[in-house]
Design an enzyme around this catalytic site. Sequence first.
Site: not given
Length: 289
Positions: A60, A65, A90, A123
């Site tokens: 994930d 990130y 996301k 997100h």
Amino acid sequence: CLAPAGWPSVGAMSSGFPPVLELNDGVTIPQLGLGVYLSTGKKGKQAVKSALALGYRHIDSAIFYDNEAEVGQAIRESKIDRKDIFVTSKLWSDNHGQKEAVKAVENSLKAMQTSYIDLYLIHSPYGGNLVSTYEALLGMKKAGKIRSVGVSNFGVQHLEGLRKAGLPTPSVNQIELHPWLQQGEIVDYCTAHKITVEAYSPLTKGQWLDDEKLGKIAAKHQRSPAQILIRWSLQKGFVVLPKSTNPKRIAENFKLEDFQLDEEDMKVLKGFDADKHCTWDPTRVPWSG
């Protein structure tokens, strides 16, 4: 809609553990995955490689990130067929809107060096323009670049906003979930509308792992508190995404198939619910279509 030929099926992804769930669009997803927030660089890549070697088949990630490239590289270096690994990314709030979302997905594909992403989520509701953004992701799904489209950090008002706009039901809603934050209203809505619930921060970022009652359940089963919390999510039917870059913890978080929490354990854990967040909470912001 069913996955096109060559895309993974339940049988291709399941070896008994972790269990595999079917989303409302027919796509299958391993119920246990590795969260990779803050897992960047060589350490992040190695965390993904360690997880895949142990048997994880669900990673994930997210634009925010800043590790889509590391995730893609780890998958390629693992030598495991791409179709046997479920990958999520996301869309961040500054990528909302039709053109912005399409460009962001293309950038994710380029960063991961993959032709498709299994699950792509909005997100959070921050950034607004949720209808056009969601429609853009659906367009990328139709083009074969995304297999399944979902959301993250959506409250009932956001899910209702998509429904009232006449859009297809999201396959997934990924939210903060653990015994101290059981999100009953959102979970009940998702259950009623066949939206699979994913649990992020299932270990409370370590904030409540030393809880005395949790410790007693862990001692009873000769398990770690973290294993108890992950097992709770699995038994609740959530897709659960514990995060770690520590190989020993990644392994420990995967060793869950040979025990179950009993009715009394689940009752005690249910009593923990206190609406306590360990991270941000976008679920309460107003709908902005």
